[in-house]
Design a protein around this motif. Structure first.
Motif, PDB file in Angstrom:
ATOM      1  N   ALA A   8      52.870  -3.224 -36.642  1.00  0.00           N
ATOM      2  CA  ALA A   8      52.585  -3.631 -35.258  1.00  0.00           C
ATOM      3  C   ALA A   8      51.790  -4.927 -35.297  1.00  0.00           C
ATOM      4  N   PRO A   9      52.019  -5.839 -34.352  1.00  0.00           N
ATOM      5  CA  PRO A   9      51.359  -7.152 -34.375  1.00  0.00           C
ATOM      6  C   PRO A   9      49.908  -7.086 -33.888  1.00  0.00           C
ATOM      7  N   MET A  10      49.091  -6.296 -34.571  1.00  0.00           N
ATOM      8  CA  MET A  10      47.715  -6.069 -34.139  1.00  0.00           C
ATOM      9  C   MET A  10      46.871  -7.337 -34.276  1.00  0.00           C
ATOM     10  N   LYS A  11      46.183  -7.669 -33.187  1.00  0.00           N
ATOM     11  CA  LYS A  11      45.246  -8.793 -33.207  1.00  0.00           C
ATOM     12  C   LYS A  11      43.818  -8.285 -33.383  1.00  0.00           C
ATOM     13  N   THR A  12      43.535  -7.167 -32.715  1.00  0.00           N
ATOM     14  CA  THR A  12      42.191  -6.589 -32.841  1.00  0.00           C
ATOM     15  C   THR A  12      42.268  -5.066 -32.933  1.00  0.00           C
ATOM     16  N   ILE A  13      41.422  -4.533 -33.771  1.00  0.00           N
ATOM     17  CA  ILE A  13      41.202  -3.082 -33.841  1.00  0.00           C
ATOM     18  C   ILE A  13      39.717  -2.878 -33.600  1.00  0.00           C
ATOM     19  N   GLN A  14      39.407  -2.028 -32.645  1.00  0.00           N
ATOM     20  CA  GLN A  14      38.012  -1.744 -32.339  1.00  0.00           C
ATOM     21  C   GLN A  14      37.742  -0.250 -32.457  1.00  0.00           C
ATOM     22  N   VAL A  15      36.470   0.073 -32.687  1.00  0.00           N
ATOM     23  CA  VAL A  15      36.033   1.458 -32.769  1.00  0.00           C
ATOM     24  C   VAL A  15      34.878   1.651 -31.801  1.00  0.00           C
ATOM     25  N   ASP A  16      34.941   2.708 -31.027  1.00  0.00           N
ATOM     26  CA  ASP A  16      33.844   3.020 -30.104  1.00  0.00           C
ATOM     27  C   ASP A  16      32.524   3.078 -30.870  1.00  0.00           C
ATOM     28  N   SER A  17      31.500   2.503 -30.297  1.00  0.00           N
ATOM     29  CA  SER A  17      30.208   2.416 -30.986  1.00  0.00           C
ATOM     30  C   SER A  17      29.589   3.774 -31.286  1.00  0.00           C
ATOM     31  N   ASN A  18      30.037   4.809 -30.599  1.00  0.00           N
ATOM     32  CA  ASN A  18      29.508   6.153 -30.837  1.00  0.00           C
ATOM     33  C   ASN A  18      30.271   6.914 -31.912  1.00  0.00           C
ATOM     34  N   ASN A  19      31.310   6.298 -32.462  1.00  0.00           N
ATOM     35  CA  ASN A  19      32.076   6.933 -33.526  1.00  0.00           C
ATOM     36  C   ASN A  19      31.518   6.461 -34.869  1.00  0.00           C
ATOM     37  N   GLN A  20      30.891   7.391 -35.611  1.00  0.00           N
ATOM     38  CA  GLN A  20      30.295   7.060 -36.900  1.00  0.00           C
ATOM     39  C   GLN A  20      31.257   7.280 -38.060  1.00  0.00           C
ATOM     40  N   ARG A  21      32.414   7.863 -37.765  1.00  0.00           N
ATOM     41  CA  ARG A  21      33.371   8.194 -38.830  1.00  0.00           C
ATOM     42  C   ARG A  21      34.193   6.972 -39.251  1.00  0.00           C
ATOM     43  N   PHE A  22      34.347   6.015 -38.349  1.00  0.00           N
ATOM     44  CA  PHE A  22      35.179   4.843 -38.635  1.00  0.00           C
ATOM     45  C   PHE A  22      34.436   3.569 -38.214  1.00  0.00           C
ATOM     46  N   SER A  23      34.859   2.475 -38.820  1.00  0.00           N
ATOM     47  CA  SER A  23      34.266   1.185 -38.470  1.00  0.00           C
ATOM     48  C   SER A  23      35.276   0.084 -38.759  1.00  0.00           C
ATOM     49  N   VAL A  24      35.019  -1.107 -38.220  1.00  0.00           N
ATOM     50  CA  VAL A  24      35.880  -2.262 -38.447  1.00  0.00           C
ATOM     51  C   VAL A  24      35.034  -3.397 -39.007  1.00  0.00           C
ATOM     52  N   LYS A  25      35.485  -3.931 -40.149  1.00  0.00           N
ATOM     53  CA  LYS A  25      34.851  -5.087 -40.766  1.00  0.00           C
ATOM     54  C   LYS A  25      35.957  -6.075 -41.129  1.00  0.00           C
ATOM     55  N   SER A  26      35.818  -7.308 -40.671  1.00  0.00           N
ATOM     56  CA  SER A  26      36.811  -8.351 -40.981  1.00  0.00           C
ATOM     57  C   SER A  26      38.225  -7.915 -40.627  1.00  0.00           C
ATOM     58  N   ASN A  27      38.350  -7.293 -39.456  1.00  0.00           N
ATOM     59  CA  ASN A  27      39.654  -6.850 -38.939  1.00  0.00           C
ATOM     60  C   ASN A  27      40.298  -5.738 -39.772  1.00  0.00           C
ATOM     61  N   ILE A  28      39.507  -5.092 -40.601  1.00  0.00           N
ATOM     62  CA  ILE A  28      39.985  -3.954 -41.391  1.00  0.00           C
ATOM     63  C   ILE A  28      39.362  -2.682 -40.837  1.00  0.00           C
TER      64      ILE A  28
END
Length: 338
Positions: free
Chosen positions: A275-295
């Motif tokens: 999929a042509p993803m430009k941004t992936i974000q994670v809700d700030s209250n979710n501690q199980r996942f995170s995004v760094k450098s679009n990963i």
């Protein structure tokens, strides 16, 4: 169960075999109590090709497995209010049947119930129907009108798979389960998932031209490849209730942005592959996942990144730095990144 053949009320003859031979068509009338099925020897079997109508009288409670299968000249069927279920393959092979209305008494239809009913165009479900079995309407390309009732709870796996005539569907609020591949390879362009559905099965809407998908706020799981190959799907909002996203759930869609809600605990392999993803974000209250450098990362309990799951392949980043603490790069996490 007693059976009787009557000359069909419409007076037709079938088939016409030359000028000198015309074979009468019949109405099959069934009377009695309880269930009948088509396993073993069927007493009217030698007349199957010439039966164009079936009337089942009050008292019979179920069409069992293969009950009326193979009546390929059948164009009319009358079902009583005493019938509560139709078994596996119960009405399969009715090549000439174009429409059917199920009485309110029927609570379930089995697996492959309408298999090979090639001419079936319209189905009206009675108000009592609770369950549609696996592959019940599988590959019925002529089916264009299916009226699902309020009260229906389960749609089985591949129930409408390859039904090329269904371009719209209204799912009842009572629905709780959408089985694997239930609507895969149909021409649906939009769908609203009702509020009582907690799980969307694997591949449920795979390879459909969906443009609009509305997910309910009680949804907990999106199965593997549930919306894969939905190339017209450009946006979707994941509900706060969501807990699990399966492998390749949105593979080969046209999604460009996504936000992972706070309650998501599990994400499978590369859910946004290709999929042509430009941004992936994670809700700030979710501690199980995170995004760094679009990963997109799965985190350890201490919040540090553990596994790289997905990469926004259409982001503006020209270089990618994978964090040193990362233990694993998930399958296809960087597929088609260039």
């Amino acid at each position: 169960i007693a059976w009787e053949l009557k000359v069909a009320p419409d007076g037709k003859v079938f088939p016409e075999e030359g000028q000198d031979t015309q074979l009468t068509c019949y109405e099959l009338v069934l009377t009695g109590t309880g269930e009948f099925n088509g396993t073993g020897t069927i007493p009217w079997g030698s007349y199957s090709a010439y039966i164009t109508a079936v009337t089942i009288n009050e008292g019979i409670t179920s069409i069992g497995d293969y009950g009326l299968s193979g009546l390929y000249s059948l164009t009319s069927i009358t079902l009583p209010d005493s019938i509560v279920s139709i078994g596996n393959y119960g009405l399969s092979g009715l090549y000439s049947l174009t429409s059917i209305a199920l009485p309110d008494s029927i609570a379930s239809i089995g697996n492959y119930t309408f298999e090979n009913c090639y001419s079936l165009q319209t189905v009206k479900c009675g108000n009592g129907l609770r369950q549609i079995g696996d592959c019940a309407f599988y590959n019925l390309s002529s089916l264009t009108d299916i009226q699902l009732n309020e009260g229906l709870a389960e749609i089985g796996a591949s129930a409408f798979y390859f039904c090329h005539g269904i371009n719209k569907i209204s799912l009842p609020e009572s629905l709780t389960k959408i089985g694997a591949s239930a609507f895969a390879n149909t021409p649906l362009s939009s769908v609203i998932i009702p509020r009582n559905v907690e799980t969307i099965g694997e591949g449920a809407f795979q390879n459909t031209p969906l443009k609009t998908v509305h997910l309910n706020e009680n949804l907990k799981e999106i199965g593997a490849e549930a919306f894969s190959y939905c190339s017209n799907l450009t946006e979707i909002t994941l509900p706060e209730s969501l807990v699990k996203i399966g492998n390749y759930a949105f593979k080969d869609t046209s999604l460009s942005n996504i936000t992972i809600p706070r309650n998501v605990e599990e994400i499978g392999c590369s859910p946004f592959r290709s999929a042509p993803m430009k941004t992936i974000q994670v809700d700030s209250n979710n501690q199980r996942f995170s995004v760094k450098s679009n990963i997109l990362y799965e985190n350890r309990e201490d919040g540090s990144p553990k596994q790289a799951i997905a990469f926004a392949i259409s982001s503006t980043a020209r270089t990618v730095e994978i964090l040193a603490v990362t233990e694993k790069i998930g399958d296809c996490a960087f597929c088609k990144a260039s």
